[in-house]
Design an enzyme around this catalytic site. Structure first.
Site, PDB file in Angstrom:
ATOM      1  N   ARG A  54       0.853  -1.177   0.000  1.00 53.66           N
ATOM      2  CA  ARG A  54       0.000   0.000   0.000  1.00 53.66           C
ATOM      3  C   ARG A  54       0.889   1.226   0.000  1.00 53.66           C
ATOM      4  NH1 ARG A  54      -5.233   0.654   3.907  1.00 53.66           N
ATOM      5  NH2 ARG A  54      -5.647  -1.388   2.989  1.00 53.66           N
ATOM      6  N   SER A 152      -8.459   0.671   0.074  1.00 59.66           N
ATOM      7  CA  SER A 152      -9.519   0.776   1.066  1.00 59.66           C
ATOM      8  C   SER A 152      -9.955   2.226   1.253  1.00 59.66           C
ATOM      9  CB  SER A 152      -9.055   0.141   2.381  1.00 59.66           C
ATOM     10  OG  SER A 152     -10.105   0.036   3.294  1.00 59.66           O
ATOM     11  N   ASP A 310     -17.017   1.986   3.424  1.00 60.62           N
ATOM     12  CA  ASP A 310     -15.834   2.670   2.912  1.00 60.62           C
ATOM     13  C   ASP A 310     -15.718   2.334   1.422  1.00 60.62           C
ATOM     14  OD1 ASP A 310     -15.111   0.015   3.200  1.00 60.62           O
ATOM     15  OD2 ASP A 310     -13.112   0.426   3.976  1.00 60.62           O
ATOM     16  N   ASP A 312     -14.064   0.438  -0.578  1.00 64.74           N
ATOM     17  CA  ASP A 312     -13.997  -0.940  -1.084  1.00 64.74           C
ATOM     18  C   ASP A 312     -15.009  -1.850  -0.391  1.00 64.74           C
ATOM     19  OD1 ASP A 312     -12.549  -0.954   1.332  1.00 64.74           O
ATOM     20  OD2 ASP A 312     -11.372  -2.682   0.718  1.00 64.74           O
ATOM     21  N   ASP A 314     -15.546  -3.025   2.599  1.00 63.85           N
ATOM     22  CA  ASP A 314     -15.285  -4.063   3.595  1.00 63.85           C
ATOM     23  C   ASP A 314     -15.541  -3.555   5.011  1.00 63.85           C
ATOM     24  OD1 ASP A 314     -13.026  -2.463   3.825  1.00 63.85           O
ATOM     25  OD2 ASP A 314     -11.590  -4.111   3.758  1.00 63.85           O
ATOM     26  N   THR A 388      -4.223  -7.356  16.206  1.00 62.99           N
ATOM     27  CA  THR A 388      -5.019  -6.436  15.406  1.00 62.99           C
ATOM     28  C   THR A 388      -4.986  -6.821  13.937  1.00 62.99           C
ATOM     29  OG1 THR A 388      -4.408  -4.709  16.965  1.00 62.99           O
ATOM     30  CG2 THR A 388      -5.379  -3.997  14.898  1.00 62.99           C
TER      31      THR A 388
END
Length: 604
Positions: A54, A152, A310, A312, A314, A388
């Site tokens: 990313r 995202s 959001d 995308d 998800d 996380t």
């Protein structure tokens, strides 16, 4: 003058890169003698990790562009060729999806072309898809893996490359490290990889569109027929924002499938737009600042519920209007998690009249609310805490399923929810369907709102109050200094603060997942996986407050997550809230020292 090393890298880039735009960027900087910028773009490489790639779309090895994507796809295809047989590559293949960002389709097509030339069957979506469709499609067709090209909710200049393995979950170690090695061993572009003109005529290329229909059908199967019938009898109209992303067609089709009324779309944000013109950050997690148009639409249409994905699709945000005060409440991810967790238990009991949940599991990330643990205690099922990120929850769910267990629900506080195991990742489309169905049920059967149900949950299972936010910090050295001070508090290694506010609130236990310390364990060692490359310390206080300080893997942030958990029947909500806020304020000032470290608070 450029150093010999930089000159070699510039020449290498210009030799390999065939994209006119990014070649021109490097050539212009070279002619201008901007060696500082060229060093930034070329001498550091965008690293491949558990989130894949990313970064900012720009020229250079430190950006998202055609050459870096080609090198990544070459490395990934090489690694997968080592892991799977020739027969599997040709019969099971890999799936690619893409969102509506600039270059997403190009990056997916370029990758598909590389995999086809490496002998893989390739399922390439022709349309924009929600991220959950890629892990779903992997399992539907029994693929070897998949890639979703998306960043995202990141700013418009970013893009990403999210990789899933054959189990339909995001990759974890050692795959990430091995893929990175394979990329570095396959940097030179192979012959003909840039030629995508005849891609859609390739024998090994398939449009997986039938998986979209199957996804909708599978989602419908997660609801009993009585709930679907109840949906059809309620005139619940929900305002919906796709946040300039891909979600609307999927929300439209799934809502119709379970007999919910069509959503009232925020027209300005309904269709994919890579420039995200109406929002500063295309992230519904930002709160009211991201939902202004949604609230305006709801006010004009008379709707009291807002759902927003959001870009995308998800993640999922929820806001409701209080009929008495007229004020809008934007729910935290922990509050939505409490609602959906309760709903998962209710639905399971509807389809399993014996009510035995002893083989069932729910999961949450370690920085998320422990409300699921309270549910598990009362209903005799299992709760698991993970690191996380849904890569951990998805892979843990896969293990549980293979051991004959039933996973009902998983969530993380960053508005990510996995309802059922149709998708082993967060899924904002299915979460929207279940929240809307739950709202219909509550209106019809209990005659209460979602917010009233949340308060009832807290009364029955214990009030769980969360105070979470973040500070921006753009200097890695400052971040390191903050955390090293906390773990060398008495001047020696692995010594931590004993209390806050001059001893008023004492710390009971400390878990440091950067160096493996956990004082709650008999041997003092952490049970959860340890990562020296990220910062994460959890402080548990004697009065029950738990707060985690951690860095973000994708953004320049120091995040904090605090929660106070009350016992069932404890009704002094205001007192718990005041104590929590007092403690969080003290922790911020004493541990993070925002003024001294020049930290920038969250704007909203």
């Amino acid at each position: 003058m450029a150093t010999p090393e930089l000159r070699e890298t510039i020449d290498q880039w210009l030799k390999w890169d065939k994209c006119e735009k990014t070649r021109s960027e490097i050539e212009a900087l070279d002619q201008a003698g901007d060696w500082k910028k060229l060093n930034e773009l070329l001498q550091t490489r965008l690293a491949f990790g558990t989130a894949g790639l990313r970064g900012k779309m720009r020229a250079g090895f430190n950006g998202m562009n055609d050459l870096v994507i080609a090198q990544t796809a070459q490395g990934l295809s090489t690694y997968m060729s080592e892991q799977f047989s020739h027969s599997d590559r040709k019969t099971r293949g890999i799936v690619f999806g893409f969102d509506g960002r600039h270059n997403s389709k190009r990056f997916a097509e370029l990758s598909a072309n590389i995999f086809i030339r490496a002998g893989f069957k390739v399922y390439l979506y022709r349309c924009l898809v929600a991220t959950p469709l890629v892990p779903y499609t992997i399992c539907h067709f029994n693929c070897l893996g998949g890639v979703m090209v998306t960043a995202s909710h990141n700013p418009k200049d970013d893009n990403g490359y999210k990789v899933y393995w054959s189990n339909g979950a995001q990759i974890i170690s050692p795959h990430d490290k091995n893929i990175q090695k394979a990329i570095l061993c396959n940097l030179e572009p192979r012959e003909c990889i840039w030629d995508t003109a005849n891609l859609y005529e390739a024998e090994l290329l398939i449009d997986p569109k039938e998986a979209i229909v199957a996804y909708v059908d599978k989602l419908r199967d997660t609801l009993p027929s009585s709930i679907i019938e109840g949906n059809s009898q309620r005139n619940l109209r929900v305002v919906y924002s796709a946040m300039h992303g891909v979600g609307f067609p999927f929300i439209r089709d799934t809502f119709a499938s379970i007999k919910l009324q069509p959503v009232i779309a925020v027209e300005e944000q309904k269709d994919a737009d890579p420039d995200f013109p109406t929002v500063l950050f295309p992230n519904p997690e930002e709160g009211k600042s991201a939902l202004e148009l949604s609230i305006k639409k709801a006010e004009s249409s008379g709707s009291s519920i807002i759902l927003a994905n959001d870009p995308d699709a998800d993640r999922l945000a929820l806001a409701t209007k209080n009929s008495n005060t007229g004020k809008w409440k934007v729910y935290t991810g922990n509050e939505i998690g409490a609602l959906l967790g309760w709903w998962a238990i209710y639905l399971y009991k509807q389809t399993h009249p014996e009510g035995d949940l002893s083989n069932c599991y729910m999961l949450a990330s370690t920085v998320s609310s422990k409300i699921l643990r309270a549910f598990a205690k009362q209903h005799n099922f299992h709760f698991i805490e993970t690191l996380t990120g849904f890569k951990w929850m998805g892979n843990e769910t896969d293990k549980l399923i293979k051991n004959g267990k039933t996973v009902l629900f998983a969530f993380e506080e960053a508005i990510g929810f996995m309802f059922s195991t149709n998708v082993l990742d967060k899924d904002g489309v299915s979460a929207a369907c279940h929240l809307a169905s739950m709202a219909c049920y509550l209106q019809s059967k209990e005659e209460i709102s979602l917010d009233e149900k949340l308060q009832n949950i807290y009364k029955e299972y214990g009030f769980h109050y969360n105070n979470s936010s973040y500070y921006f910090c753009y200097e890695p050295n400052v971040i390191k200094k903050i955390f090293e001070r906390l773990r060398n508090f008495s001047g020696e290694s692995k010594t931590y603060p004993p209390s806050i506010l001059e001893g008023k609130y004492k710390i009971k236990n400390i878990r440091d997942l950067t160096n493996g310390v956990d004082t709650a364990q008999a041997d003092g060692k952490a049970i959860l996986p340890v990562s020296a490359s990220s910062q994460m310390i959890t402080f548990t206080f004697e009065n029950g407050l738990v707060i985690t300080l951690r860095t973000s893997g994708t953004e320049p942030k120091i995040k904090y997550y605090a929660e106070m958990c009350a016992q069932p029947g404890q009704t002094d909500f205001d007192g718990l809230i005041n104590t929590t806020n007092e403690m969080v304020s003290g922790i911020i000032q004493e541990f993070l020292q925002p003024n001294e470290n020049n930290l920038t608070p969250k704007s909203d």
